[in-house]
Scaffold this motif. Structure first.
Motif, PDB file in Angstrom:
ATOM      1  N   GLU A  46     -14.381 -19.867   8.432  1.00  0.00           N
ATOM      2  CA  GLU A  46     -14.668 -20.341   7.078  1.00  0.00           C
ATOM      3  C   GLU A  46     -13.426 -20.911   6.402  1.00  0.00           C
ATOM      4  O   GLU A  46     -13.409 -21.131   5.204  1.00  0.00           O
ATOM      5  N   ARG A  47     -12.376 -21.141   7.203  1.00  0.00           N
ATOM      6  CA  ARG A  47     -11.099 -21.653   6.708  1.00  0.00           C
ATOM      7  C   ARG A  47     -10.537 -20.773   5.595  1.00  0.00           C
ATOM      8  O   ARG A  47     -10.059 -21.244   4.564  1.00  0.00           O
ATOM      9  N   ASP A  48     -10.608 -19.479   5.831  1.00  0.00           N
ATOM     10  CA  ASP A  48     -10.128 -18.510   4.852  1.00  0.00           C
ATOM     11  C   ASP A  48      -9.434 -17.367   5.590  1.00  0.00           C
ATOM     12  O   ASP A  48      -9.496 -17.261   6.819  1.00  0.00           O
ATOM     13  N   LEU A  49      -8.771 -16.509   4.822  1.00  0.00           N
ATOM     14  CA  LEU A  49      -8.147 -15.307   5.374  1.00  0.00           C
ATOM     15  C   LEU A  49      -9.200 -14.217   5.457  1.00  0.00           C
ATOM     16  O   LEU A  49      -9.844 -13.887   4.458  1.00  0.00           O
ATOM     17  N   SER A  50      -9.393 -13.654   6.632  1.00  0.00           N
ATOM     18  CA  SER A  50     -10.419 -12.627   6.796  1.00  0.00           C
ATOM     19  C   SER A  50      -9.978 -11.321   6.152  1.00  0.00           C
ATOM     20  O   SER A  50      -8.772 -11.051   6.021  1.00  0.00           O
TER      21      SER A  50
ATOM     22  N   SER B 143      -5.968  -6.979   5.498  1.00  0.00           N
ATOM     23  CA  SER B 143      -5.719  -5.541   5.587  1.00  0.00           C
ATOM     24  C   SER B 143      -4.495  -5.241   6.434  1.00  0.00           C
ATOM     25  O   SER B 143      -3.614  -4.466   6.014  1.00  0.00           O
ATOM     26  N   VAL B 144      -4.396  -5.848   7.617  1.00  0.00           N
ATOM     27  CA  VAL B 144      -3.264  -5.531   8.483  1.00  0.00           C
ATOM     28  C   VAL B 144      -1.958  -6.076   7.908  1.00  0.00           C
ATOM     29  O   VAL B 144      -0.915  -5.410   7.978  1.00  0.00           O
ATOM     30  N   LEU B 145      -2.000  -7.236   7.283  1.00  0.00           N
ATOM     31  CA  LEU B 145      -0.777  -7.775   6.687  1.00  0.00           C
ATOM     32  C   LEU B 145      -0.304  -6.936   5.508  1.00  0.00           C
ATOM     33  O   LEU B 145       0.901  -6.820   5.258  1.00  0.00           O
ATOM     34  N   SER B 146      -1.241  -6.332   4.794  1.00  0.00           N
ATOM     35  CA  SER B 146      -0.868  -5.496   3.647  1.00  0.00           C
ATOM     36  C   SER B 146      -0.135  -4.225   4.083  1.00  0.00           C
ATOM     37  O   SER B 146       0.525  -3.572   3.272  1.00  0.00           O
ATOM     38  N   GLN B 147      -0.226  -3.885   5.358  1.00  0.00           N
ATOM     39  CA  GLN B 147       0.423  -2.677   5.862  1.00  0.00           C
ATOM     40  C   GLN B 147       1.898  -2.893   6.203  1.00  0.00           C
ATOM     41  O   GLN B 147       2.626  -1.935   6.446  1.00  0.00           O
TER      42      GLN B 147
ATOM     43  N   LEU C 219      -0.883 -17.345   0.047  1.00  0.00           N
ATOM     44  CA  LEU C 219       0.085 -16.283  -0.257  1.00  0.00           C
ATOM     45  C   LEU C 219      -0.380 -15.438  -1.440  1.00  0.00           C
ATOM     46  O   LEU C 219      -0.194 -14.216  -1.453  1.00  0.00           O
ATOM     47  N   ARG C 220      -0.990 -16.077  -2.423  1.00  0.00           N
ATOM     48  CA  ARG C 220      -1.531 -15.303  -3.550  1.00  0.00           C
ATOM     49  C   ARG C 220      -2.623 -14.352  -3.074  1.00  0.00           C
ATOM     50  O   ARG C 220      -2.704 -13.195  -3.515  1.00  0.00           O
ATOM     51  N   ASP C 221      -3.471 -14.818  -2.157  1.00  0.00           N
ATOM     52  CA  ASP C 221      -4.538 -13.969  -1.622  1.00  0.00           C
ATOM     53  C   ASP C 221      -3.967 -12.775  -0.853  1.00  0.00           C
ATOM     54  O   ASP C 221      -4.615 -11.729  -0.746  1.00  0.00           O
ATOM     55  N   LEU C 222      -2.767 -12.948  -0.320  1.00  0.00           N
ATOM     56  CA  LEU C 222      -2.111 -11.862   0.420  1.00  0.00           C
ATOM     57  C   LEU C 222      -1.243 -10.982  -0.486  1.00  0.00           C
ATOM     58  O   LEU C 222      -0.581 -10.061  -0.006  1.00  0.00           O
ATOM     59  N   ASN C 223      -1.254 -11.283  -1.786  1.00  0.00           N
ATOM     60  CA  ASN C 223      -0.376 -10.601  -2.747  1.00  0.00           C
ATOM     61  C   ASN C 223       1.091 -10.763  -2.371  1.00  0.00           C
ATOM     62  O   ASN C 223       1.912  -9.854  -2.548  1.00  0.00           O
ATOM     63  N   ARG C 224       1.423 -11.940  -1.826  1.00  0.00           N
ATOM     64  CA  ARG C 224       2.798 -12.273  -1.443  1.00  0.00           C
ATOM     65  C   ARG C 224       3.170 -13.633  -2.042  1.00  0.00           C
ATOM     66  O   ARG C 224       3.544 -14.556  -1.316  1.00  0.00           O
ATOM     67  N   PRO C 225       3.076 -13.808  -3.353  1.00  0.00           N
ATOM     68  CA  PRO C 225       3.265 -15.141  -3.940  1.00  0.00           C
ATOM     69  C   PRO C 225       4.676 -15.693  -3.848  1.00  0.00           C
ATOM     70  O   PRO C 225       4.882 -16.888  -4.031  1.00  0.00           O
ATOM     71  N   SER C 226       5.660 -14.853  -3.545  1.00  0.00           N
ATOM     72  CA  SER C 226       7.064 -15.295  -3.598  1.00  0.00           C
ATOM     73  C   SER C 226       7.715 -15.406  -2.226  1.00  0.00           C
ATOM     74  O   SER C 226       8.928 -15.253  -2.096  1.00  0.00           O
ATOM     75  N   GLU C 227       6.937 -15.669  -1.198  1.00  0.00           N
ATOM     76  CA  GLU C 227       7.495 -15.828   0.138  1.00  0.00           C
ATOM     77  C   GLU C 227       8.004 -17.260   0.344  1.00  0.00           C
ATOM     78  O   GLU C 227       7.545 -18.190  -0.323  1.00  0.00           O
ATOM     79  N   PRO C 228       8.936 -17.466   1.284  1.00  0.00           N
ATOM     80  CA  PRO C 228       9.346 -18.833   1.623  1.00  0.00           C
ATOM     81  C   PRO C 228       8.168 -19.626   2.188  1.00  0.00           C
ATOM     82  O   PRO C 228       7.226 -19.056   2.744  1.00  0.00           O
ATOM     83  N   LEU C 229       8.238 -20.942   2.060  1.00  0.00           N
ATOM     84  CA  LEU C 229       7.208 -21.833   2.583  1.00  0.00           C
ATOM     85  C   LEU C 229       7.849 -22.908   3.455  1.00  0.00           C
ATOM     86  O   LEU C 229       8.835 -23.537   3.056  1.00  0.00           O
TER      87      LEU C 229
ATOM     88  N   LYS D 246     -11.067 -17.786  15.358  1.00  0.00           N
ATOM     89  CA  LYS D 246     -12.344 -17.380  14.741  1.00  0.00           C
ATOM     90  C   LYS D 246     -12.675 -15.917  15.032  1.00  0.00           C
ATOM     91  O   LYS D 246     -13.618 -15.369  14.465  1.00  0.00           O
ATOM     92  N   GLU D 247     -11.904 -15.315  15.943  1.00  0.00           N
ATOM     93  CA  GLU D 247     -12.094 -13.903  16.284  1.00  0.00           C
ATOM     94  C   GLU D 247     -10.932 -13.045  15.784  1.00  0.00           C
ATOM     95  O   GLU D 247     -10.707 -11.938  16.278  1.00  0.00           O
ATOM     96  N   ASP D 248     -10.176 -13.569  14.819  1.00  0.00           N
ATOM     97  CA  ASP D 248      -9.080 -12.818  14.195  1.00  0.00           C
ATOM     98  C   ASP D 248      -7.952 -12.494  15.175  1.00  0.00           C
ATOM     99  O   ASP D 248      -7.439 -11.367  15.215  1.00  0.00           O
ATOM    100  N   GLY D 249      -7.545 -13.498  15.947  1.00  0.00           N
ATOM    101  CA  GLY D 249      -6.503 -13.280  16.940  1.00  0.00           C
ATOM    102  C   GLY D 249      -5.192 -12.788  16.361  1.00  0.00           C
ATOM    103  O   GLY D 249      -4.544 -11.899  16.938  1.00  0.00           O
ATOM    104  N   VAL D 250      -4.777 -13.355  15.210  1.00  0.00           N
ATOM    105  CA  VAL D 250      -3.515 -12.919  14.593  1.00  0.00           C
ATOM    106  C   VAL D 250      -3.611 -11.452  14.192  1.00  0.00           C
ATOM    107  O   VAL D 250      -2.713 -10.648  14.479  1.00  0.00           O
ATOM    108  N   ALA D 251      -4.705 -11.085  13.552  1.00  0.00           N
ATOM    109  CA  ALA D 251      -4.895  -9.698  13.129  1.00  0.00           C
ATOM    110  C   ALA D 251      -4.911  -8.763  14.331  1.00  0.00           C
ATOM    111  O   ALA D 251      -4.317  -7.673  14.297  1.00  0.00           O
TER     112      ALA D 251
END
Length: 278
Positions: free
Chosen positions: A18-22, A27-31, A53-63, A256-261
């Protein structure tokens, strides 16, 4: 490997169908602790990355935007900016003039679209950013007055016309430009001397006390090859190009199967196991 930074491509890698963060990925990134930076590295413009980054609650990361041509630190300041010279942009524009191809022009925080059509609507939907509507000729005139070039040129259209243009651009500009077909109907164009890997190295050297060997990076396409080769643990998603898989230390699940997670969950579990055994 102890992960000190996570770096990831976006489209075809980090985002789901869906071109979004699952929810699983968030959840795993928040850990991971705040001192472990999550660095997005993409051909996208900055504003098409910030909402993630806002969706990850990480708005101040480098880009790392435009494949490394425009690098922004965690304070929002531009660290590096490498443009395609206007003369080359004009040459690309001239080649497309008599075709049906759609040309998008990017500089810094600005995205210019000539008209509202299938291609522009698709990019707006995919990136959640609205362009400035301006004909290409007028953009080039403005840039000439302001002594600017492009951070990215993206050409979209019929695959046969794209194939023709790709060949023409390779003949004329292969020594000066990075040219890659992210899809059969796309050509993304950037300066030859930049890459996601060089940009990440700059970010780490400037702001952190560790190097590329302590980074895990994820990718799927040609513009991710240098990045995956340069870090301590380079991971290709299952849908990656064969050339990307060939240089990766690990091949994870499809995007599409959450490979990064899936990989990050496993590595966190292995880290906890090692701690409990020590």
């Amino acid at each position: 490997m102890k992960i000190k930074a996570i770096c990831s491509d976006i489209d075809g890698t980090l985002l789901n169908s869906e071109r979004d963060l699952s929810p699983r990925l968030k959840s795993v990134l928040s850990q991971f602790p705040e001192e472990t930076p999550i660095i997005l590295a993409s051909s996208r413009m900055p504003d098409a990355m910030r909402h993630l980054l806002r969706d990850l609650n990480r708005p101040s990361e480098p880009l790392i935007a435009y494949n490394g041509g425009f690098v922004i630190n965690k304070s929002g300041e531009v660290m590096d900016s490498v443009e395609i010279p206007l003369s080359l942009v004009a040459g690309i524009w001239e080649l497309t003039r008599k075709t049906e191809l759609h040309v998008s022009l990017y500089h810094g925080e600005n995205w210019y679209e000539p008209k509202e059509d299938y291609w522009s609507k698709r990019e707006i939907q995919n990136t959640k950013v609205n362009p400035t509507w301006m004909a290409g000729d007028k953009v080039l005139d403005r840039w000439a007055k302001e002594n600017l070039g492009a951070h990215k040129v993206m050409v979209m259209g019929d695959s046969n016309e794209i194939s023709w243009l790709f060949g023409e651009l390779n003949l004329a500009y292969s020594s000066e430009l990075h040219l890659y077909r992210s899809k059969d109907t796309y050509i993304e164009i950037a300066p030859r001397k930049i890459s996601k890997a060089t940009a990440l190295k700059l970010v780490l050297e400037t702001h952190y006390d560790f190097g590329m060997e302590d980074v895990i990076a994820f990718g799927d396409n040609y513009n991710d090859i240098d990045l995956i080769q340069s870090v301590g643990w380079g991971v290709a998603v299952a849908n990656a190009r064969p050339e990307v898989k060939a240089v990766a230390k690990e091949i994870t699940l499809h995007h599409k199967e959450d490979g990064v997670a899936a990989t990050l969950e496993r590595m966190r579990a292995e880290g906890r196991k090692l701690k409990s055994e020590s």
